[in-house]
Design a protein around this motif. Structure first.
Motif, PDB file in Angstrom:
ATOM      1  N   THR A 220      -9.897  -6.587  -8.053  1.00  0.00           N
ATOM      2  CA  THR A 220      -9.922  -7.977  -8.512  1.00  0.00           C
ATOM      3  C   THR A 220     -10.318  -8.079  -9.977  1.00  0.00           C
ATOM      4  O   THR A 220      -9.721  -8.822 -10.762  1.00  0.00           O
ATOM      5  N   ILE A 221     -11.330  -7.296 -10.368  1.00  0.00           N
ATOM      6  CA  ILE A 221     -11.784  -7.328 -11.766  1.00  0.00           C
ATOM      7  C   ILE A 221     -10.685  -6.809 -12.697  1.00  0.00           C
ATOM      8  O   ILE A 221     -10.459  -7.366 -13.786  1.00  0.00           O
ATOM      9  N   LEU A 222      -9.977  -5.750 -12.283  1.00  0.00           N
ATOM     10  CA  LEU A 222      -8.898  -5.214 -13.110  1.00  0.00           C
ATOM     11  C   LEU A 222      -7.773  -6.222 -13.285  1.00  0.00           C
ATOM     12  O   LEU A 222      -7.264  -6.420 -14.397  1.00  0.00           O
ATOM     13  N   ILE A 223      -7.375  -6.873 -12.199  1.00  0.00           N
ATOM     14  CA  ILE A 223      -6.280  -7.843 -12.276  1.00  0.00           C
ATOM     15  C   ILE A 223      -6.700  -9.057 -13.091  1.00  0.00           C
ATOM     16  O   ILE A 223      -5.940  -9.554 -13.933  1.00  0.00           O
ATOM     17  N   ALA A 224      -7.923  -9.545 -12.855  1.00  0.00           N
ATOM     18  CA  ALA A 224      -8.408 -10.691 -13.623  1.00  0.00           C
ATOM     19  C   ALA A 224      -8.538 -10.361 -15.105  1.00  0.00           C
ATOM     20  O   ALA A 224      -8.434 -11.251 -15.958  1.00  0.00           O
ATOM     21  N   GLY A 225      -8.739  -9.081 -15.412  1.00  0.00           N
ATOM     22  CA  GLY A 225      -8.833  -8.664 -16.811  1.00  0.00           C
ATOM     23  C   GLY A 225      -7.491  -8.427 -17.465  1.00  0.00           C
ATOM     24  O   GLY A 225      -7.443  -7.976 -18.610  1.00  0.00           O
ATOM     25  N   GLY A 226      -6.404  -8.696 -16.738  1.00  0.00           N
ATOM     26  CA  GLY A 226      -5.070  -8.584 -17.324  1.00  0.00           C
ATOM     27  C   GLY A 226      -4.498  -7.183 -17.327  1.00  0.00           C
ATOM     28  O   GLY A 226      -3.532  -6.922 -18.044  1.00  0.00           O
ATOM     29  N   LYS A 227      -5.061  -6.261 -16.518  1.00  0.00           N
ATOM     30  CA  LYS A 227      -4.516  -4.903 -16.474  1.00  0.00           C
ATOM     31  C   LYS A 227      -3.178  -4.903 -15.736  1.00  0.00           C
ATOM     32  O   LYS A 227      -2.966  -5.707 -14.828  1.00  0.00           O
ATOM     33  N   PRO A 228      -2.255  -4.032 -16.137  1.00  0.00           N
ATOM     34  CA  PRO A 228      -0.929  -3.996 -15.497  1.00  0.00           C
ATOM     35  C   PRO A 228      -1.040  -3.791 -13.994  1.00  0.00           C
ATOM     36  O   PRO A 228      -1.834  -2.971 -13.518  1.00  0.00           O
ATOM     37  N   LEU A 229      -0.230  -4.516 -13.259  1.00  0.00           N
ATOM     38  CA  LEU A 229      -0.273  -4.444 -11.800  1.00  0.00           C
ATOM     39  C   LEU A 229       0.078  -3.045 -11.300  1.00  0.00           C
ATOM     40  O   LEU A 229      -0.481  -2.572 -10.305  1.00  0.00           O
ATOM     41  N   LYS A 230       0.995  -2.374 -11.971  1.00  0.00           N
ATOM     42  CA  LYS A 230       1.386  -1.024 -11.557  1.00  0.00           C
ATOM     43  C   LYS A 230       0.211  -0.063 -11.668  1.00  0.00           C
ATOM     44  O   LYS A 230       0.013   0.804 -10.814  1.00  0.00           O
ATOM     45  N   MET A 231      -0.577  -0.210 -12.731  1.00  0.00           N
ATOM     46  CA  MET A 231      -1.747   0.651 -12.911  1.00  0.00           C
ATOM     47  C   MET A 231      -2.776   0.403 -11.817  1.00  0.00           C
ATOM     48  O   MET A 231      -3.367   1.347 -11.276  1.00  0.00           O
ATOM     49  N   VAL A 232      -2.992  -0.874 -11.472  1.00  0.00           N
ATOM     50  CA  VAL A 232      -3.937  -1.203 -10.401  1.00  0.00           C
ATOM     51  C   VAL A 232      -3.449  -0.625  -9.076  1.00  0.00           C
ATOM     52  O   VAL A 232      -4.234  -0.083  -8.294  1.00  0.00           O
ATOM     53  N   ALA A 233      -2.133  -0.723  -8.818  1.00  0.00           N
ATOM     54  CA  ALA A 233      -1.570  -0.182  -7.575  1.00  0.00           C
ATOM     55  C   ALA A 233      -1.772   1.323  -7.495  1.00  0.00           C
ATOM     56  O   ALA A 233      -2.061   1.870  -6.416  1.00  0.00           O
ATOM     57  N   GLU A 234      -1.644   2.026  -8.616  1.00  0.00           N
ATOM     58  CA  GLU A 234      -1.839   3.471  -8.626  1.00  0.00           C
ATOM     59  C   GLU A 234      -3.289   3.832  -8.310  1.00  0.00           C
ATOM     60  O   GLU A 234      -3.565   4.792  -7.589  1.00  0.00           O
ATOM     61  N   ARG A 235      -4.229   3.063  -8.847  1.00  0.00           N
ATOM     62  CA  ARG A 235      -5.640   3.358  -8.587  1.00  0.00           C
ATOM     63  C   ARG A 235      -5.999   3.080  -7.130  1.00  0.00           C
ATOM     64  O   ARG A 235      -6.863   3.749  -6.565  1.00  0.00           O
ATOM     65  N   LEU A 236      -5.332   2.108  -6.526  1.00  0.00           N
ATOM     66  CA  LEU A 236      -5.604   1.783  -5.129  1.00  0.00           C
ATOM     67  C   LEU A 236      -4.841   2.687  -4.171  1.00  0.00           C
ATOM     68  O   LEU A 236      -5.128   2.706  -2.973  1.00  0.00           O
ATOM     69  N   GLY A 237      -3.834   3.401  -4.678  1.00  0.00           N
ATOM     70  CA  GLY A 237      -3.041   4.263  -3.817  1.00  0.00           C
ATOM     71  C   GLY A 237      -1.917   3.547  -3.113  1.00  0.00           C
ATOM     72  O   GLY A 237      -1.369   4.057  -2.129  1.00  0.00           O
ATOM     73  N   HIS A 238      -1.547   2.354  -3.588  1.00  0.00           N
ATOM     74  CA  HIS A 238      -0.428   1.629  -2.987  1.00  0.00           C
ATOM     75  C   HIS A 238       0.886   2.246  -3.440  1.00  0.00           C
ATOM     76  O   HIS A 238       1.096   2.468  -4.636  1.00  0.00           O
ATOM     77  N   ALA A 239       1.769   2.522  -2.491  1.00  0.00           N
ATOM     78  CA  ALA A 239       3.052   3.135  -2.827  1.00  0.00           C
ATOM     79  C   ALA A 239       3.934   2.176  -3.602  1.00  0.00           C
ATOM     80  O   ALA A 239       4.781   2.605  -4.385  1.00  0.00           O
ATOM     81  N   ASP A 240       3.756   0.884  -3.418  1.00  0.00           N
ATOM     82  CA  ASP A 240       4.603  -0.126  -4.059  1.00  0.00           C
ATOM     83  C   ASP A 240       3.696  -1.207  -4.647  1.00  0.00           C
ATOM     84  O   ASP A 240       2.832  -1.747  -3.940  1.00  0.00           O
ATOM     85  N   PRO A 241       3.861  -1.559  -5.946  1.00  0.00           N
ATOM     86  CA  PRO A 241       3.042  -2.640  -6.525  1.00  0.00           C
ATOM     87  C   PRO A 241       3.188  -3.957  -5.791  1.00  0.00           C
ATOM     88  O   PRO A 241       2.318  -4.834  -5.899  1.00  0.00           O
ATOM     89  N   ALA A 242       4.289  -4.120  -5.029  1.00  0.00           N
ATOM     90  CA  ALA A 242       4.458  -5.355  -4.274  1.00  0.00           C
ATOM     91  C   ALA A 242       3.354  -5.516  -3.232  1.00  0.00           C
ATOM     92  O   ALA A 242       2.946  -6.640  -2.911  1.00  0.00           O
ATOM     93  N   ILE A 243       2.849  -4.402  -2.707  1.00  0.00           N
ATOM     94  CA  ILE A 243       1.738  -4.459  -1.746  1.00  0.00           C
ATOM     95  C   ILE A 243       0.500  -5.019  -2.434  1.00  0.00           C
ATOM     96  O   ILE A 243      -0.194  -5.889  -1.894  1.00  0.00           O
ATOM     97  N   THR A 244       0.231  -4.528  -3.633  1.00  0.00           N
ATOM     98  CA  THR A 244      -0.917  -5.019  -4.396  1.00  0.00           C
ATOM     99  C   THR A 244      -0.769  -6.496  -4.706  1.00  0.00           C
ATOM    100  O   THR A 244      -1.734  -7.267  -4.628  1.00  0.00           O
ATOM    101  N   LEU A 245       0.439  -6.900  -5.042  1.00  0.00           N
ATOM    102  CA  LEU A 245       0.696  -8.306  -5.380  1.00  0.00           C
ATOM    103  C   LEU A 245       0.444  -9.213  -4.183  1.00  0.00           C
ATOM    104  O   LEU A 245      -0.135 -10.296  -4.317  1.00  0.00           O
ATOM    105  N   ARG A 246       0.860  -8.776  -2.992  1.00  0.00           N
ATOM    106  CA  ARG A 246       0.651  -9.596  -1.804  1.00  0.00           C
ATOM    107  C   ARG A 246      -0.828  -9.711  -1.448  1.00  0.00           C
ATOM    108  O   ARG A 246      -1.301 -10.773  -1.046  1.00  0.00           O
ATOM    109  N   VAL A 247      -1.561  -8.604  -1.609  1.00  0.00           N
ATOM    110  CA  VAL A 247      -2.967  -8.610  -1.216  1.00  0.00           C
ATOM    111  C   VAL A 247      -3.833  -9.390  -2.203  1.00  0.00           C
ATOM    112  O   VAL A 247      -4.766 -10.103  -1.802  1.00  0.00           O
ATOM    113  N   TYR A 248      -3.501  -9.289  -3.495  1.00  0.00           N
ATOM    114  CA  TYR A 248      -4.355  -9.889  -4.528  1.00  0.00           C
ATOM    115  C   TYR A 248      -3.660 -11.028  -5.263  1.00  0.00           C
ATOM    116  O   TYR A 248      -3.980 -11.308  -6.420  1.00  0.00           O
ATOM    117  N   ALA A 249      -2.724 -11.702  -4.610  1.00  0.00           N
ATOM    118  CA  ALA A 249      -2.018 -12.812  -5.263  1.00  0.00           C
ATOM    119  C   ALA A 249      -2.976 -13.951  -5.618  1.00  0.00           C
ATOM    120  O   ALA A 249      -2.749 -14.674  -6.593  1.00  0.00           O
TER     121      ALA A 249
END
Length: 270
Positions: A220-249
Motif C-alpha cells: 500500500t505504501i509503495l502504490i500510494a508513493g507512486g511506484k510502478p505497479l509492475k515493480m510492486v507486483a514483482e516484490r509481492l510475487g504476483h505473476a500478473d500486475p492485474a492481480i495486484t491492481l485488483r487487490v489494491y485498487a
C-alpha cells in the motif's frame, strides 16, 4: 563452501564466473600458501562460452561443461575452423547436482513453512515448496541488510550451529524453523504492548493487524508513493500486475484524481 559471489537480481550466470574462480582459497594440511586451482570443475551450459573455456585451459583446470545446441551447430558449420568438439564426462557431470542443491538451499528465499498436525504426534513444523515451487529474489535496502547481518552475527555467538552460512536468520535456538503460530502470538503480544504505550501517552490507538498484514502495508505504501505497479507486483510475487491492481485498487483513486488534474491542465495549456 569454496567461493561465493553475490550478484544483483536478474544477473547473468557467466559474467562473474572468473570472479568465483579467483576467490577460491583451499587451505593446505601442511605449510604453504592456500591452493587457488581446483582439481576439476563442473558447470551447466550457461557457462559454456569460448572465453570461459579458454580461461580454464589457460589455468589447466579440467572441466565438464555441456555444449549448448546452438554452439555445437555453429562449430560444425565452420568446419575445421570451428575447432575440436568439447570433451564431456557424463559421470562427473552427475556430481554437479549435489552442488546445485546446496546452492539452491542458499538462494531459495521463498519456501513455505506450515504446521502439520499428525494424529498421535501433535503439531509439526514442516518446510515445503510454495504454490509455484519457484524461488524469488526480493531486494533489500542497505540498512536492512546490515541489520540482518548484525543479528545473524549476534546469534552466531550463541552457538556454532547458528553461525553456519546456511543457518536460518530467524530460526530458533537450535537453528530450526520457528513455530509460525507461536511467532504470530509473539507479534500480537509486542503489538499489544505498543498499543498500551500509545494509549498511556495519549496518542492515537494502533490498529490490530496480523503478521501477514505487514505485506499489505508494504504494498500500500509503495502504490500510494507512486511506484510502478509492475515493480510492486514483482516484490509481492504476483505473476500478473492485474492481480495486484485488483487487490489494491482501493489505494489508487487519489492517483487517478491527480492524473485527471494533470491532463486537464495539459489541455488548458494547449
Amino acid at each position: 563452501m569454496l567461493s561465493l559471489v553475490l550478484t544483483p537480481g536478474q544477473y547473468g550466470d557467466s559474467p562473474p564466473f572468473r570472479r568465483v574462480l579467483g576467490n577460491i582459497r583451499i587451505p593446505r594440511l601442511g605449510p604453504g600458501r592456500p591452493r587457488t586451482r581446483p582439481d576439476s570443475l563442473a558447470a551447466d551450459k550457461a557457462y559454456s562460452s569460448c572465453a570461459n573455456r579458454a580461461h580454464l585451459r589457460r589455468r589447466k583446470i579440467r572441466h565438464t561443461i555441456p555444449e549448448p545446441r546452438d554452439q555445437r551447430a555453429n562449430r560444425r558449420r565452420r568446419g575445421s575452423a570451428g575447432g575440436r568438439p568439447t570433451g564431456f564426462d557424463a559421470e562427473r557431470y552427475k556430481a554437479r547436482n549435489v552442488v546445485e542443491r546446496a546452492i539452491n538451499r542458499l538462494k531459495n528465499v521463498r519456501r513455505s513453512v506450515g504446521v502439520v498436525r499428525v494424529k498421535g504426534e501433535g503439531a509439526i513444523v514442516k518446510e515445503g515448496d510454495t504454490k509455484t515451487a519457484k524461488p524469488r529474489v526480493v531486494d533489500l535496502d542497505t540498512a536492512t541488510v546490515a541489520l540482518l547481518k548484525a543479528y545473524k552475527r549476534e546469534r552466531g555467538g550463541m552457538a556454532l550451529l547458528l553461525a553456519r552460512d546456511d543457518a536460518l536468520v530467524f530460526g530458533d535456538q537450535e537453528g530450526d524453523h520457528r513455530h509460525p503460530e507461536r511467532f504470530s502470538r509473539g507479534f500480537q503480544d509486542q503489538l499489544g504492548r505498543c498499543a498500551r504505550a500509545f494509549e498511556k501517552a495519549g496518542r492515537e490507538a494502533l490498529p490490530r493487524i496480523r503478521v501477514h498484514d505487514l505485506r499489505h502495508t508494504h504494498a500500500t505504501i509503495l502504490i500510494a508513493g507512486g511506484k510502478p505497479l509492475k515493480m510492486v507486483a514483482e516484490r509481492l510475487g504476483h505473476a500478473d500486475p492485474a492481480i495486484t491492481l485488483r487487490v489494491y485498487a482501493h489505494v489508487m483513486p487519489g492517483n487517478q484524481r491527480e492524473a485527471a488534474d494533470w491532463f486537464a491542465a495539459l489541455v488548458e495549456s494547449a
